[in-house]
Design a protein around this motif. Structure first.
Motif, PDB file in Angstrom:
ATOM      1  N   ALA A   1     -11.273   1.063 -34.923  1.00 31.57           N
ATOM      2  CA  ALA A   1     -11.115   2.490 -34.661  1.00 31.57           C
ATOM      3  C   ALA A   1      -9.856   3.050 -34.557  1.00 31.57           C
ATOM      4  N   ASP A   2      -9.358   4.574 -34.712  1.00 29.52           N
ATOM      5  CA  ASP A   2      -8.508   5.107 -34.734  1.00 29.52           C
ATOM      6  C   ASP A   2      -7.924   5.023 -33.266  1.00 29.52           C
ATOM      7  N   ILE A   3      -8.656   4.911 -32.501  1.00 31.67           N
ATOM      8  CA  ILE A   3      -8.089   4.989 -31.089  1.00 31.67           C
ATOM      9  C   ILE A   3      -8.725   3.778 -30.289  1.00 31.67           C
ATOM     10  N   GLN A   4      -7.865   3.080 -29.837  1.00 32.94           N
ATOM     11  CA  GLN A   4      -8.198   1.605 -29.291  1.00 32.94           C
ATOM     12  C   GLN A   4      -8.931   1.846 -28.083  1.00 32.94           C
ATOM     13  N   THR A   5     -10.163   1.379 -27.941  1.00 29.39           N
ATOM     14  CA  THR A   5     -11.058   1.467 -26.803  1.00 29.39           C
ATOM     15  C   THR A   5     -11.651   0.177 -26.603  1.00 29.39           C
TER      16      THR A   5
ATOM     17  N   ASP B   1     -11.150  12.572 -19.910  1.00 29.50           N
ATOM     18  CA  ASP B   1     -10.518  12.274 -21.415  1.00 29.50           C
ATOM     19  C   ASP B   1     -10.301  10.926 -21.620  1.00 29.50           C
ATOM     20  N   ASP B   2     -10.339  10.083 -20.493  1.00 29.65           N
ATOM     21  CA  ASP B   2     -10.176   8.596 -20.974  1.00 29.65           C
ATOM     22  C   ASP B   2     -11.393   7.721 -20.864  1.00 29.65           C
TER      23      ASP B   2
ATOM     24  N   GLY C   1      -3.591   7.792 -20.639  1.00 30.51           N
ATOM     25  CA  GLY C   1      -2.758   7.728 -19.235  1.00 30.51           C
ATOM     26  C   GLY C   1      -3.340   6.846 -18.178  1.00 30.51           C
ATOM     27  N   LEU C   2      -4.435   6.063 -18.375  1.00 25.29           N
ATOM     28  CA  LEU C   2      -4.904   5.180 -17.449  1.00 25.29           C
ATOM     29  C   LEU C   2      -3.812   3.942 -17.297  1.00 25.29           C
TER      30      LEU C   2
END
Length: 120
Positions: free
Chosen positions: A43-47, A66-67, A87-88
């Protein structure tokens, strides 16, 4: 937390193993054979997808819009997708991983829970 830290944290839990049952791009963490976390590696953003008590899942999504989102490709009542790059705090991410792990452990048959407890 980055993916390496997440993996290390998950694997440090008792009875956990990782694997790729859904293909080489989704790392899956299981406790005693039951999934408690999934992390897409492409993924482009790590989740990370984590199981969550339904009422708390809603609260988390409202508190962190947002998270934290309804679980991608999962039962949206019981799973959240958590953005690990925003920001988590590490403390909250660890708490969410612990919660997911503990929900799965509680759902295991008593015999399997006893087997898990006996692991070193």
């Amino acid at each position: 937390m980055n993916i390496e830290e997440i993996c290390a944290y998950c694997l440090a839990k008792k009875g956990v193993e990782d694997g790729f049952p859904f293909g080489e791009t989704t790392m899956v963490f299981k406790v005693m054979g039951k999934i408690f976390a999934l992390a897409p590696l492409d993924a482009d953003i790590q989740t990370i997808n984590l199981k969550c008590e339904p009422d708390w899942a809603i609260e988390l999504r409202e508190t962190h819009p947002d998270d934290i989102f309804p679980g991608y490709h999962m039962n949206k009542q019981h799973w959240n997708t958590v953005n690990c790059e925003t920001g988590l705090s590490n403390k909250l991410l660890q708490e969410l991983i612990d919660h997911s792990y503990n929900l799965i452990v509680k759902s295991l048959p008593k015999k399997v829970q006893a087997e898990l407890e006996s692991l070193g």
